[in-house]
Design an enzyme around this catalytic site. Sequence first.
Site, PDB file in Angstrom:
ATOM      1  N   LYS A  82      -1.735  -4.836   5.146  1.00 56.97           N
ATOM      2  CA  LYS A  82      -0.302  -4.549   4.980  1.00 56.97           C
ATOM      3  C   LYS A  82      -0.166  -3.650   3.756  1.00 56.97           C
ATOM      4  CE  LYS A  82       3.280  -5.402   3.298  1.00 56.97           C
ATOM      5  NZ  LYS A  82       4.010  -4.347   2.553  1.00 56.97           N
ATOM      6  N   GLU A 132      -5.423  -9.323  -7.843  1.00 58.69           N
ATOM      7  CA  GLU A 132      -5.468  -8.304  -8.894  1.00 58.69           C
ATOM      8  C   GLU A 132      -4.020  -7.981  -9.217  1.00 58.69           C
ATOM      9  OE1 GLU A 132      -8.001  -5.282  -7.139  1.00 58.69           O
ATOM     10  OE2 GLU A 132      -9.781  -6.469  -7.558  1.00 58.69           O
ATOM     11  N   CYS A 157      -2.359  -0.239 -13.021  1.00 59.23           N
ATOM     12  CA  CYS A 157      -2.366  -1.578 -13.636  1.00 59.23           C
ATOM     13  C   CYS A 157      -3.112  -1.574 -14.955  1.00 59.23           C
ATOM     14  CB  CYS A 157      -3.001  -2.571 -12.675  1.00 59.23           C
ATOM     15  SG  CYS A 157      -4.651  -2.054 -12.158  1.00 59.23           S
ATOM     16  N   GLU A 164       5.496  -6.162 -18.361  1.00 56.21           N
ATOM     17  CA  GLU A 164       4.938  -4.956 -17.746  1.00 56.21           C
ATOM     18  C   GLU A 164       6.076  -4.041 -17.290  1.00 56.21           C
ATOM     19  OE1 GLU A 164       3.269  -5.088 -13.732  1.00 56.21           O
ATOM     20  OE2 GLU A 164       1.516  -4.032 -14.493  1.00 56.21           O
TER      21      GLU A 164
HETATM   22  P1  NAD Z   1       4.537  -5.816  -5.369  1.00 55.74           P
HETATM   23  O1  NAD Z   1       4.013  -7.130  -5.800  1.00 55.74           O
HETATM   24  O2  NAD Z   1       5.996  -5.622  -5.316  1.00 55.74           O
HETATM   25  O3  NAD Z   1       4.014  -5.452  -3.911  1.00 55.74           O
HETATM   26  C1  NAD Z   1       2.637  -5.429  -3.596  1.00 55.74           C
HETATM   27  C2  NAD Z   1       2.466  -5.634  -2.106  1.00 55.74           C
HETATM   28  O4  NAD Z   1       2.892  -6.953  -1.783  1.00 55.74           O
HETATM   29  C3  NAD Z   1       3.314  -4.694  -1.246  1.00 55.74           C
HETATM   30  O5  NAD Z   1       2.574  -4.341  -0.111  1.00 55.74           O
HETATM   31  C4  NAD Z   1       4.510  -5.565  -0.860  1.00 55.74           C
HETATM   32  O6  NAD Z   1       5.142  -5.195   0.327  1.00 55.74           O
HETATM   33  C5  NAD Z   1       3.828  -6.916  -0.716  1.00 55.74           C
HETATM   34  N1  NAD Z   1       4.723  -8.062  -0.874  1.00 55.74           N
HETATM   35  C6  NAD Z   1       5.844  -8.153  -1.639  1.00 55.74           C
HETATM   36  N2  NAD Z   1       6.386  -9.386  -1.514  1.00 55.74           N
HETATM   37  C7  NAD Z   1       5.580 -10.090  -0.681  1.00 55.74           C
HETATM   38  C8  NAD Z   1       5.629 -11.407  -0.143  1.00 55.74           C
HETATM   39  N3  NAD Z   1       6.592 -12.265  -0.466  1.00 55.74           N
HETATM   40  N4  NAD Z   1       4.627 -11.793   0.689  1.00 55.74           N
HETATM   41  C9  NAD Z   1       3.632 -10.941   1.021  1.00 55.74           C
HETATM   42  N5  NAD Z   1       3.556  -9.671   0.564  1.00 55.74           N
HETATM   43  C10 NAD Z   1       4.514  -9.253  -0.274  1.00 55.74           C
HETATM   44  O7  NAD Z   1       3.825  -4.751  -6.309  1.00 55.74           O
HETATM   45  P2  NAD Z   1       4.085  -3.184  -6.348  1.00 55.74           P
HETATM   46  O8  NAD Z   1       5.387  -2.943  -7.015  1.00 55.74           O
HETATM   47  O9  NAD Z   1       3.831  -2.617  -4.994  1.00 55.74           O
HETATM   48  O10 NAD Z   1       2.880  -2.706  -7.285  1.00 55.74           O
HETATM   49  C11 NAD Z   1       2.946  -2.675  -8.659  1.00 55.74           C
HETATM   50  C12 NAD Z   1       2.280  -3.897  -9.249  1.00 55.74           C
HETATM   51  O11 NAD Z   1       0.920  -3.969  -8.818  1.00 55.74           O
HETATM   52  C13 NAD Z   1       2.218  -3.862 -10.753  1.00 55.74           C
HETATM   53  O12 NAD Z   1       2.528  -5.132 -11.264  1.00 55.74           O
HETATM   54  C14 NAD Z   1       0.773  -3.525 -11.042  1.00 55.74           C
HETATM   55  O13 NAD Z   1       0.284  -3.930 -12.300  1.00 55.74           O
HETATM   56  C15 NAD Z   1       0.084  -4.224  -9.934  1.00 55.74           C
HETATM   57  N6  NAD Z   1      -1.252  -3.671  -9.722  1.00 55.74           N
HETATM   58  C16 NAD Z   1      -2.342  -4.395 -10.091  1.00 55.74           C
HETATM   59  C17 NAD Z   1      -3.622  -3.868  -9.935  1.00 55.74           C
HETATM   60  C18 NAD Z   1      -4.849  -4.632 -10.337  1.00 55.74           C
HETATM   61  O14 NAD Z   1      -5.922  -4.253  -9.883  1.00 55.74           O
HETATM   62  N7  NAD Z   1      -4.756  -5.655 -11.159  1.00 55.74           N
HETATM   63  C19 NAD Z   1      -3.766  -2.589  -9.400  1.00 55.74           C
HETATM   64  C20 NAD Z   1      -2.629  -1.879  -9.054  1.00 55.74           C
HETATM   65  C21 NAD Z   1      -1.359  -2.428  -9.200  1.00 55.74           C
END
Ligand code: NAD
Length: 496
Positions: free
Chosen positions: A188, A264, A298, A400
Amino acid sequence: MSGTNEGGLMDGWIRNHVDGRFVDPDDTHAFDDIDPATGQVVARVHEADRALVDRAVTAARRALHEGWAATPVRERTALLRRAADRIEERFDEFVAAEIADTGKPLVQARELDVPRAIANFRTFADVVAAAGQESFLTDLAGGRQALNYAVRKPLGVVAVIVPWNLPLLLLTWKVAPALACGNALVVKPSEETPATATLLAEVLAEVGLPPGVYNVVHGFGGGSAGEYVTSHPGIDGVTFTGSSATGSHVMATVAPRVRPVSFELGGKNAAIVFDDVDLDEALTGLTKSVFTNTGQVCLCTERVYVQRSVFADIADGLAERAKGLKLGNPLDEQTATGPLVSHKHREKVLSYFDLAEQAGAKVLTGGGIPRLGDDLAGGSWIEPTLWTGLTNRDRVVREEIFGPVAALIPFDTEAEAIALANDTDYGLAASVWTNDLRRGHRVAQAMNVGMAWVNTWFLRDLRSPFGGCGLSGIGREGGESSLHFYTEPTNVCVQL
Ligand code: NAD
């Protein structure tokens, strides 16, 4: 269900990919894919409903048991290498799709995002091909022995949920080891960046991945495809990259069925700059670590602790470099910085600009929305921004933000710098800038993070562990760590 295994991105549509076929789209269940550089719609995305997600999970389970899990490792790794070659052949398509979804500069997509996807497939083919098995010879009473050895089996049907910041890079970081270990996947991608996961479905079909092993369902999180996938009883584990808040939600969703998770999550990463540093080198590194991908990595640095005697030099130098970053058309070779991913995300980042002002911060550079040409006027652009005058008590320094921003804070002693850097709920990454080798090792080891760099940032050997502690995640991926997550061991004990 109709469809073919070609044309995931066709006729203005981005399609779901289930059981080896692209599903004909349905305009009553669809949303827009927006180019954040211009604000223009680039495609319609077919949103998967619960029934389609169910078909994807069912197809994955069937494919797993019909042979993929038992396919010899050499065949699986050969397929991964062919996938890498095929992405290389379709390189420009991947670059274009990634730029249309994210607005990231051409130079970055061409030199980081797509090459790393290729490297992910090749690296995990190597890692899995070379992997051994744990075994122990145990001495028993009476001079007898027992042989213990662990057989690693695929985890099963794995849900892969990824964010929008480095869509293809982060997706393939999970897909490559998961496939190499014999799992079947339901992917997804983020609703903001659905294109490259879809193109990857074409590539994997082209190189001979059996139908049902790699499925892509599009949609949002709660009440949409993300939730349908993670709550599905046919899922054996979830590998998730995204925000800490969503991670917590996903964990609660899978808790009743006690499924393993690899998380992550977010970061609030510190850089520590000592006064013995080569200023120019440190400024080059800091500019990268704060502003790469418009701060939407991130691992990006949002807290910069600087030893007092060089504070002014670093603050002025970094502000100067920030002003020099060229914002503009992502396809322009000179563009260094793209937009934020969406207007919604820009609202979030701007809310921290307000908080910084309320906390009495001094804005060294940025702090607003840039004026760009008419063609980019509808994009979600933001100025690279630096603050001084904040402390670890301020929300801007604790939460963040995920934008091209950092707070610079002075320190006097090494112990103080370590305490300040570790004073956070997150634990993803840190970087230490010093010319004192012993201090570099000492301070890096004292960081409560998954990854600490000395005099560099973002440099990665894909065989080393990647992940974080605290709010930054659970578990590690990379090299053998990935194999541990994507397999289940069965220990066999034979009395000899
Ligand atoms: P997000 O958590 O909003 O979304 C991530 C994914 O989860 C998307 O595909 C979204 O549709 C899905 N999602 C959202 N709610 C969900 C639910 N209730 N159930 C299942 N799936 C769900 O994050 P974002 O805004 O897309 O990305 C930014 C975040 O990702 C930042 O916090 C960043 O630090 C983090 N990030 C972490 C790493 C790492 O390796 N640690 C790498 C990149 C980004």
